[in-house]
Structures are given as structure tokens and as C-alpha cells.
Motif scaffolding. Structure first.
Motif, mmCIF file in Angstrom:
data_model
loop_
_atom_site.group_PDB
_atom_site.id
_atom_site.type_symbol
_atom_site.label_atom_id
_atom_site.label_comp_id
_atom_site.label_asym_id
_atom_site.label_seq_id
_atom_site.Cartn_x
_atom_site.Cartn_y
_atom_site.Cartn_z
ATOM 1 N N VAL A 36 38.519 45.022 48.452
ATOM 2 C CA VAL A 36 37.620 43.866 48.635
ATOM 3 C C VAL A 36 36.175 44.270 48.377
ATOM 4 O O VAL A 36 35.421 43.567 47.711
ATOM 5 N N TYR A 95 34.342 42.452 45.387
ATOM 6 C CA TYR A 95 33.360 41.415 45.699
ATOM 7 C C TYR A 95 31.927 41.937 45.761
ATOM 8 O O TYR A 95 30.989 41.214 45.478
ATOM 9 N N TYR A 96 31.774 43.173 46.155
ATOM 10 C CA TYR A 96 30.406 43.671 46.281
ATOM 11 C C TYR A 96 29.973 44.427 45.027
ATOM 12 O O TYR A 96 28.916 44.164 44.465
ATOM 13 N N ASP A 118 37.587 28.669 51.399
ATOM 14 C CA ASP A 118 38.074 29.408 50.234
ATOM 15 C C ASP A 118 37.191 30.608 49.951
ATOM 16 O O ASP A 118 35.993 30.587 50.166
ATOM 17 N N LEU A 119 37.836 31.595 49.417
ATOM 18 C CA LEU A 119 37.112 32.780 48.992
ATOM 19 C C LEU A 119 37.059 32.740 47.474
ATOM 20 O O LEU A 119 38.088 32.767 46.819
ATOM 21 N N ASN A 120 35.869 32.636 46.958
ATOM 22 C CA ASN A 120 35.749 32.539 45.508
ATOM 23 C C ASN A 120 36.218 33.810 44.829
ATOM 24 O O ASN A 120 36.169 34.891 45.397
ATOM 25 N N GLU A 121 36.619 33.658 43.593
ATOM 26 C CA GLU A 121 37.099 34.813 42.834
ATOM 27 C C GLU A 121 36.004 35.846 42.647
ATOM 28 O O GLU A 121 36.257 37.013 42.539
ATOM 29 N N LYS A 122 34.770 35.423 42.514
ATOM 30 C CA LYS A 122 33.636 36.361 42.503
ATOM 31 C C LYS A 122 32.354 35.589 42.569
ATOM 32 O O LYS A 122 32.313 34.472 42.112
ATOM 33 N N LYS A 159 31.550 32.025 50.693
ATOM 34 C CA LYS A 159 31.947 33.281 51.310
ATOM 35 C C LYS A 159 31.454 34.521 50.551
ATOM 36 O O LYS A 159 31.161 35.536 51.158
ATOM 37 N N ASN A 160 31.385 34.460 49.247
ATOM 38 C CA ASN A 160 31.008 35.658 48.506
ATOM 39 C C ASN A 160 29.607 36.147 48.874
ATOM 40 O O ASN A 160 29.366 37.330 49.005
ATOM 41 N N PHE A 165 29.828 37.819 52.046
ATOM 42 C CA PHE A 165 30.392 39.165 51.892
ATOM 43 C C PHE A 165 29.313 40.167 51.540
ATOM 44 O O PHE A 165 29.213 41.250 52.123
ATOM 45 N N ILE A 166 28.509 39.780 50.573
ATOM 46 C CA ILE A 166 27.456 40.690 50.118
ATOM 47 C C ILE A 166 26.452 40.942 51.239
ATOM 48 O O ILE A 166 26.062 42.078 51.499
ATOM 49 N N TRP A 200 28.127 43.321 53.750
ATOM 50 C CA TRP A 200 28.183 44.728 53.317
ATOM 51 C C TRP A 200 26.793 45.349 53.259
ATOM 52 O O TRP A 200 26.635 46.546 53.471
#
Lengths: 165, 267
Positions: free
Chosen positions: A119, A123-124, A161-165, B2-3, B6-7, B10
Motif C-alpha cells: 500500500v 499509494y505513496y 472508496d479507495l481510488n486507484e491512485k 482517501k488517497n 493516505f499521503i 504517511w
């Protein structure tokens, strides 16, 4: 066999400066506390010093460090005593940022180890599953599966939802 | 979204400035140690050995020394077991020889034994220093033997009050200049310190150019190399390989060293 490199302090400090954040996050994903993470980061760079690999690019350099850090942490976690460690150290990070961020971080840290790294890299760091597969030395299908499973877990915990990126 | 979260999440995981400095310091210290190690490598054959014990092997390979001075003094040593070897005092040993210093962790440096030989740990006082030349059928190695009065024993079978002979990897004093011997070269008469030499046994020997020197013929103990396994009490502060003993890198005096050694031996 390629001759290993002896790097100057300046060269090593430059590499450390370029990748310390990445290596630190990868190690933290496994170790879950700052003290062990520090040890793991140092050990990763110690291995760089000892092995002295030559890199074709900074990306290659970064990938080597991620893989080494990941393998090293996994080895540490395999030790019997390590399995008895507490898992709450990452909770200390709470309260230092927005509540949603803490919730996300907590959810990510709660993922199984292989999921967490995938992950993070996806994602990062922005790697795709093929690149993650190369870095971690795992089949692409495994990486894709880890990402898929991780999304499922996070969706349940965080909702939406969690986007693909 | 959410992305983004996430960033942000982190991004919170990063070393603080103190941790950053600590890690970089440790990494650079290790790099310096490694460069010193590589600089000193001359004996390629020792690479066959387990790296863990390269330093000790280097010492064994090049060893030499003396033990029982002849009655008239200054002559050849009496070597009961050895063959093809002569050992005698060296008045003006040359400099220049280098030794291999393999990297060892602190835990490895404090290991209690190697191949059945105990690694002692004691505080003592250097009473006598003798530079020697070991002649292996014409090939010469220059070393030193120091006689150390044992004051306090931390580990091993040595007894307090006894005097032991310790073989060093290089001569001591004078104009001798040898690399990687910054600690052993300061073991002059009157030097007090903590010493961690290996105890030789009946089968410990050094072979070179067809000559075989059984180390017990010249000393009971030997130091692994010229940098480590010793902490010397000097007027300007303790002298030891700070790069190798990271836990004592900031030691200001011998009390700090004693505490450090006690902690390491207790682990």
C-alpha cells in the motif's frame, strides 16, 4: 563478480538524505515503533556500506534500499521474541494531526505486513504493481492480491472508496 | 478522498531531527570503520575465513613472538614446540606493515570465545614491552610482547595478581609507524587499561614460509588486532577504537569504559 564500492562519507550522506524518509517509512510499517525503526534504518544503510553495490540510477538505489529494508525487517520480525512485542506504539502518533489522518494511519498500520508495504509503495511512492513486484521480489499476482485485499480491509475500516491512485 | 489522506498519514511518519542526526552519525561512523577495514586488507587468503573472525585470524596468521629469554639475555627465544622459526628481540623494528581489520559488531567483539580459545577481559598494568622479530626461514615479521600485571578479572581463567604475556600484532614505541595499530602502539610500560586478549592453546600456531610457530612458545595470550580489544587509560582520556565500540563512543574517562565493558559482558 562486481567489485564492491567504498563510498565517501559525503556520498553516503547524500544517499541517506535522498532516501531516509522512504526507508524510515518502510521500516516503520514493519516495526511499528520509532526505536526499532531507527535500528532497522541504520542496519539497512550498514548493509549498503558492507555490500557496496553500484547503482545505475537513483531509482535503482531507492529500490535496493526498499527491498533491503523490507527483508531486514521481516527477518527481525521472525525472531521469536519479536512476536511478543506490543503492537500499540503507532498509537503514539495519534493526536498530532487531523483526526481523519490519524484514522487512516491507524487503519494502514493495522494491515498485515505485506499489505502495508504494498500500500505504501503503491499509494505513496507511486510505484505500479509490476515495479513493486520487482522491488519486493514477489510475483505480480501476489502484489496485486495484496493491494486488492488491503483495499477491502481499508474500505471496511474507513468506509468509502479507495481510488486507484 | 482517501488517497490524499493516505499521503498525509504517511507524511507523519518521519524521523525527528534528533533521530535523523543519530542515524546519520551511526551510519557515517560505520562507513569510516569499513573504509579503515578495507584500507588495511593485505592478506587475501584470510578472506576464506568466516568474516566474524577475520581479525583474529589475521593476528594468528602473522603472529610471532618470544617467551623465555635466554640466560644471557637478548638472544634467541627457546621455542619448545615450533619448527623452522627463530624469534629474537628487535632493537629497531621497521614500520609499514598493515593488518586486516574486519568489521565486527560490538556483540561479536565481546564474544566469550573463538574456536575454543577464551577471550579474557581484565584490567591490568603494562610492566614490560619487548619488540621482537620472528624469522620464518628468512621471512621476517615484527611484533611485540607485553607483560601485563592483572589487577582485576572481568572474564576468563586468568588470575588477579598474575603477570601474563600478550602478543601484539606490531612493535611498540620508538619511530615505528604501522597502520591500524593506533591502540596497541600505545601500550607502553606503565600503561593501565582493560585488555581482552584471546588465550592461546596447544594447537594455536602460525605458519609461514615453511616455518611453524606454536604461539604458546612465546605468549599465553594474543590481541586480535592493533585497534580493538583494548581500552587504554591515557592522560588525555581513554584510547580505544571508538568507531568499533559505538556504545562507548562518548566515553570521557575509564569509569565510563568500565561501566560499558561491564554492561557488554553482562549481556
Amino acid at each position: 563478480m562486481a567489485k564492491s564500492l567504498l563510498r565517501t562519507d559525503r556520498e553516503l550522506a547524500d544517499i541517506y538524505g535522498r532516501h531516509k524518509a522512504t526507508v524510515y517509512r518502510v521500516c516503520f510499517a514493519y516495526m511499528k515503533n520509532t526505536a526499532d525503526t531507527e535500528d532497522a534504518v541504520q542496519e539497512t544503510f550498514f548493509r549498503l556500506i558492507k555490500s557496496g553495490p553500484a547503482f545505475g540510477s537513483e531509482e535503482h538505489e531507492k529500490a535496493w534500499l526498499i527491498r533491503t529494508a523490507s527483508n531486514l525487517c521481516k527477518n527481525v520480525l521472525r525472531s521469536w521474541w519479536r512476536r511478543r512485542e506490543n503492537l500499540d506504539d503507532h498509537q503514539n502518533l495519534r493526536g498530532s494531526g487531523p483526526a481523519e489522518t490519524d484514522e487512516v494511519l491507524s487503519a494502514v498500520m493495522g494491515l498485515p505486513e505485506p499489505y502495508k508495504t504494498a500500500v505504501y509503495l503503491y499509494y505513496y511512492e507511486g510505484y505500479d504493481s509490476a515495479e513493486i513486484s520487482k522491488i519486493l521480489g514477489k510475483p505480480k499476482s501476489t502484489v496485486r492480491n495484496h493491494l486488492h485485499e488491503a483495499r477491502g480491509v481499508l474500505r471496511k475500516k474507513l468506509g468509502g472508496d479507495l481510488n486507484e491512485k | 478522498m482517501k488517497n490524499k489522506q493516505f499521503i498525509d498519514a504517511w507524511n507523519k511518519i518521519a524521523p525527528d531531527s534528533a533521530a535523523d542526526a543519530r542515524m546519520l552519525d551511526a551510519i557515517l561512523a560505520r562507513n569510516q570503520a569499513m573504509r579503515q577495514t578495507k584500507k588495511g586488507e593485505v592478506y587475501t587468503m584470510i578472506q576464506k575465513f568466516n568474516r566474524k573472525w577475520l581479525a583474529a585470524a589475521a593476528c594468528l596468521i602473522v603472529v610471532a613472538a618470544v617467551a623465555i629469554p635466554l640466560l644471557n639475555g637478548g638472544g634467541e627465544f627457546d621455542l619448545a614446540r615450533s619448527a623452522g622459526v627463530k624469534v629474537r628481540p628487535a632493537a629497531n623494528p621497521p614500520g609499514g606493515t598493515v593488518f586486516s581489520l574486519a568489521y565486527l559488531t560490538e556483540a561479536e567483539l565481546f564474544a566469550p570465545e573463538w574456536r575454543g580459545m577464551e577471550i579474557a577481559a581484565f584490567e591490568g598494568l603494562v610492566q614490560e614491552v619487548e619488540n621482537i622479530v620472528i624469522d620464518y626461514n628468512g621471512e621476517k615479521d615484527y611484533r611485540a610482547i607485553v607483560s601485563i600485571e592483572v589487577v582485576e578479572v572481568f572474564r576468563g581463567s586468568v588470575e588477579a595478581g598474575s603477570v601474563v604475556r600478550v602478543l601484539l600484532p606490531a612493535p611498540v614505541g620508538g619511530d615505528v609507524r604501522r597502520t591500524d595499530t593506533s591502540v596497541s602502539s600505545q601500550m607502553t610500560v606503565g600503561t593501565r587499561g582493560i585488555f581482552m586478549p584471546m588465550k592461546y592453546n596447544e594447537t594455536t600456531y602460525s605458519e609461514q614460509n615453511g616455518g611453524t610457530l606454536f604461539l604458546l612458545d612465546i605468549a599465553e595470550y594474543g590481541l586480535g588486532d592493533g585497534e580493538r580489544w583494548a581500552f587504554l587509560d591515557k592522560p588525555d582520556g581513554p584510547v580505544f577504537a571508538r568507531y568499533a565500540y559505538e556504545g562507548a563512543a562518548d566515553a570521557a574517562d575509564m569509569d565510563d569504559i568500565r561501566r560499558y565493558v561491564a554492561d557488554m559482558l553482562a549481556d
